[in-house]
Enzyme design. Structure first.
Site, PDB file in Angstrom:
ATOM      1  N   PRO A 258       0.629  -1.372   0.041  1.00 41.52           N
ATOM      2  CA  PRO A 258      -0.046  -0.056  -0.272  1.00 41.52           C
ATOM      3  C   PRO A 258       1.136   1.616   0.070  1.00 41.52           C
ATOM      4  CG  PRO A 258       0.496  -0.981   2.603  1.00 41.52           C
ATOM      5  CD  PRO A 258       1.109  -1.722   1.383  1.00 41.52           C
ATOM      6  N   GLY A 259       0.336   2.362  -1.063  1.00 42.84           N
ATOM      7  CA  GLY A 259       0.501   3.560  -0.448  1.00 42.84           C
ATOM      8  C   GLY A 259      -0.004   4.805  -0.341  1.00 42.84           C
ATOM      9  N   ARG A 260      -0.889   5.029  -1.210  1.00 46.78           N
ATOM     10  CA  ARG A 260      -2.125   6.025  -0.874  1.00 46.78           C
ATOM     11  C   ARG A 260      -2.350   5.821   0.564  1.00 46.78           C
ATOM     12  NH1 ARG A 260      -4.085   8.487  -5.017  1.00 46.78           N
ATOM     13  NH2 ARG A 260      -3.669   7.075  -6.076  1.00 46.78           N
TER      14      ARG A 260
ATOM     15  N   TYR B 248      -3.588  14.380 -13.385  1.00 43.87           N
ATOM     16  CA  TYR B 248      -5.596  14.095 -13.603  1.00 43.87           C
ATOM     17  C   TYR B 248      -6.263  14.148 -13.347  1.00 43.87           C
ATOM     18  CZ  TYR B 248      -1.143  10.555 -11.878  1.00 43.87           C
ATOM     19  OH  TYR B 248       0.192   9.925 -11.094  1.00 43.87           O
TER      20      TYR B 248
ATOM     21  N   CYS C 176       3.849  28.997 -15.217  1.00 37.09           N
ATOM     22  CA  CYS C 176       3.607  29.329 -16.459  1.00 37.09           C
ATOM     23  C   CYS C 176       3.224  28.532 -17.416  1.00 37.09           C
ATOM     24  CB  CYS C 176       4.360  30.194 -17.279  1.00 37.09           C
ATOM     25  SG  CYS C 176       5.083  31.934 -16.382  1.00 37.09           S
ATOM     26  N   GLU C 177       1.714  28.205 -16.987  1.00 36.95           N
ATOM     27  CA  GLU C 177       1.169  26.721 -17.540  1.00 36.95           C
ATOM     28  C   GLU C 177      -0.790  27.122 -17.322  1.00 36.95           C
ATOM     29  OE1 GLU C 177       2.114  24.104 -19.085  1.00 36.95           O
ATOM     30  OE2 GLU C 177       4.520  24.101 -18.880  1.00 36.95           O
TER      31      GLU C 177
ATOM     32  N   TYR D 134       1.890  11.125  -3.274  1.00 37.80           N
ATOM     33  CA  TYR D 134       1.810  11.728  -4.400  1.00 37.80           C
ATOM     34  C   TYR D 134       1.527  13.406  -5.070  1.00 37.80           C
ATOM     35  CZ  TYR D 134       1.158   6.630  -5.025  1.00 37.80           C
ATOM     36  OH  TYR D 134       1.324   5.145  -4.914  1.00 37.80           O
TER      37      TYR D 134
HETATM   38  N1  LLP Z   1       2.729  -1.697  -5.876  1.00 37.70           N
HETATM   39  C1  LLP Z   1       2.729  -0.799  -7.440  1.00 37.70           C
HETATM   40  C2  LLP Z   1       3.348  -1.723  -8.084  1.00 37.70           C
HETATM   41  C3  LLP Z   1       2.517  -0.045  -7.978  1.00 37.70           C
HETATM   42  O1  LLP Z   1       2.597   0.338  -8.713  1.00 37.70           O
HETATM   43  C4  LLP Z   1       1.761   1.220  -7.165  1.00 37.70           C
HETATM   44  C5  LLP Z   1       1.696   2.753  -7.657  1.00 37.70           C
HETATM   45  C6  LLP Z   1       1.780   0.690  -5.401  1.00 37.70           C
HETATM   46  C7  LLP Z   1       1.860  -0.647  -4.869  1.00 37.70           C
HETATM   47  C8  LLP Z   1       1.206   1.445  -4.648  1.00 37.70           C
HETATM   48  O2  LLP Z   1      -0.191   1.896  -5.112  1.00 37.70           O
HETATM   49  P1  LLP Z   1      -1.198   2.409  -4.409  1.00 37.70           P
HETATM   50  O3  LLP Z   1      -1.411   1.987  -2.639  1.00 37.70           O
HETATM   51  O4  LLP Z   1      -0.662   4.199  -3.921  1.00 37.70           O
HETATM   52  O5  LLP Z   1      -2.626   2.981  -5.112  1.00 37.70           O
HETATM   53  N2  LLP Z   1       0.551   8.871  -9.049  1.00 37.70           N
HETATM   54  C9  LLP Z   1      -0.940   8.611  -9.358  1.00 37.70           C
HETATM   55  C10 LLP Z   1      -0.506   7.126  -8.202  1.00 37.70           C
HETATM   56  C11 LLP Z   1      -0.228   6.299  -9.101  1.00 37.70           C
HETATM   57  C12 LLP Z   1       0.078   4.852  -8.421  1.00 37.70           C
HETATM   58  C13 LLP Z   1       1.568   3.747  -9.137  1.00 37.70           C
HETATM   59  N3  LLP Z   1       1.811   2.613  -8.950  1.00 37.70           N
HETATM   60  C14 LLP Z   1      -2.162   9.678  -8.268  1.00 37.70           C
HETATM   61  O6  LLP Z   1      -1.066  10.128  -7.579  1.00 37.70           O
HETATM   62  O7  LLP Z   1      -2.307   8.847  -8.114  1.00 37.70           O
END
Ligand code: LLP
Length: 415
Positions: free
Chosen positions: A274-276, A316, A342-343, A370
């Site tokens: 998990p990231g987000r 996005y 400037c965009e 992010y």
């Molecule tokens: N594992 C892999 C292999 C991934 O490609 C990603 C995210 C994650 C884990 C984590 O995913 P999450 O739990 O954060 O959904 N920049 C974009 C999101 C791109 C996500 C890319 N991969 C945004 O700001 O919404």
């Protein structure tokens, strides 16, 4: 617990008024709640308590050292996608034995770096990568632990830029090739197949794509066991959505139950990436209104944060809530919250009803994931400082970039 509250001095993070943070550290500034980060990690960890598991925080969401260090102290592992991210995790005190390495383009150098660090697993994304890793680890007289990232071809029903598990995406190996590639992997002397993984996308708020993907991957696990390839772990990726506006995030208990039901009686260690969901709602971007420019068709509020600080709205059309730090009684008007870059795409929010004046502070909410990690120096803007709030205390965890450091690696031409 609420981490962002309204007190007598306006919006507060834990027990610290944002006005105080703006005075002390300036704006724009990223601010995180330590309690929110800790609680998000612990809630997921507890939801999975019934199975052997490892949370590998996907550091691309936010790779600031103090955040990595906090998760490392909580026992977290890490999902990395580059040698740079590996170095960050190690610098933050992360355990290399809890690192998984994802990504479609690992270089030889990055493979060596990760082998030397003795990471837990390489998430291999193509046949060519498998051969390359076998050769690199062979030259180092090592055996690389691997998992194949299979692409289950499931629609996560999310933004097209952040869905990754469809067969048209560049990620992973095609589902129908996976069995052959595992059989190949077991013949290669310098890799050891220890797991399998998938990641279908991000900001997912529906259980069905997860359920579908997990079932497909587990059917493969069984076929492989029949082939004599017995795997130790199942890495189900990340992707849990959060609330930005009115989304209803999955209940962790339901998500965990989906995993339990898919795994059944098999003895597999579960890894998640998990990231987000661990950082998104734990952070905000604090900005100040520089100018108000009411216009014929649109009213612009020009703030001191921009797309270089928070790219998600421009890239996005992502929606982030914008809260005035102090609420005014005057009449509200619809404002375009834009930055100085400037965009025309340089907006943080569009058409927001707010009562604001020049000099006011605004908090761009849900900016922990992010945000800083996708920030840049476009328009030679130094990146924002970052502050971690812990109860009554504030810790500067990244200083505002000095402008000179933006060009410190550059040289003018010789005379
Ligand atoms: N594992 C892999 C292999 C991934 O490609 C990603 C995210 C994650 C884990 C984590 O995913 P999450 O739990 O954060 O959904 N920049 C974009 C999101 C791109 C996500 C890319 N991969 C945004 O700001 O919404």
């Amino acid at each position: 617990m609420q981490y962002f509250n309204r007190g007598p001095a306006g919006l507060e993070v834990e027990n610290v008024p944002l006005t105080r943070i703006a005075e002390q550290f300036g704006t724009p500034c990223y601010i995180y709640s330590r309690a929110a980060l800790t609680d998000a990690y612990e809630a997921l960890d507890q939801a999975l308590a019934g199975l052997p598991h490892l949370i590998c925080y996907a550091i691309k969401a936010n790779s600031t050292l103090a955040i990595l260090n906090l998760f490392a102290r909580l026992g977290s592992g890490f999902d990395i996608v580059s040698g740079g991210e590996l170095q960050r995790v190690l610098a933050a005190g992360g355990d290399p034995g809890k690192i998984v390495f994802s990504g479609v383009g690992k270089t030889e150098h990055e493979m060596k770096q990760a082998l030397r660090a003795r990471i837990a697993c390489f998430n291999v994304e193509s046949e060519s990568e498998l051969y390359r890793l076998n050769a690199v680890s062979g030259a180092m007289e090592m055996r690389a632990p691997i998992s194949l990232r299979v692409n289950p071809d499931v629609d996560p029903k999310t933004h097209p830029y952040i869905s990754t598990g469809l067969k048209d995406n560049k990620f992973g190996v095609a589902f129908q090739d996976a069995r052959r590639l595992y059989k190949l992997a077991v013949t290669l002397p310098h890799v050891r197949a220890v797991g399998i993984d998938c990641h279908i996308g991000s900001q997912i708020t529906d259980l069905s794509p997860f359920r579908e993907a997990f079932a497909k991957v587990l059917s493969l696990v069984d076929e492989l066991a029949g082939d004599g390839v017995v795997l130790e772990h199942l890495d189900l990726g990340g992707g849990l959505g959060i609330r930005y506006r009115d989304e209803i995030p999955l209940a962790l208990a339901d998500y965990a139950r989906t995993i339990y039901q898919a795994v059944g009686s098999r003895t597999l260690k579960i890894i998640l990436e998990p990231g987000r969901s661990l950082v998104g709602n734990a952070g905000i971007l604090l900005t100040r209104v520089e100018y108000l420019k009411p216009g014929g068709t649109r009213n612009f509020a020009i703030v001191d944060a921009a797309m270089n600080d928070l790219l998600r709205p421009a890239l996005y059309e992502a929606w982030h809530d914008v809260q005035p730090v102090r609420v005014r009684d005057s009449a509200k008007q619809a404002w375009e919250i834009v930055g100085p870059v400037c965009e025309s795409a340089d907006f943080l929010a569009q058409g927001r009803d707010l009562a604001i004046e020049e000099g006011d502070l605004l908090a761009v909410m849900s900016a922990g994931a992010y945000g800083m990690s996708m920030s840049s120096n476009y328009n030679s803007r130094p990146r924002s400082p970052e502050v971690m709030v812990d109860g009554e205390r504030t810790h500067l965890i990244r200083s505002r970039e000095p402008i000179a450091s933006l060009y410190s690696l550059e040289q003018t031409l010789p005379a």
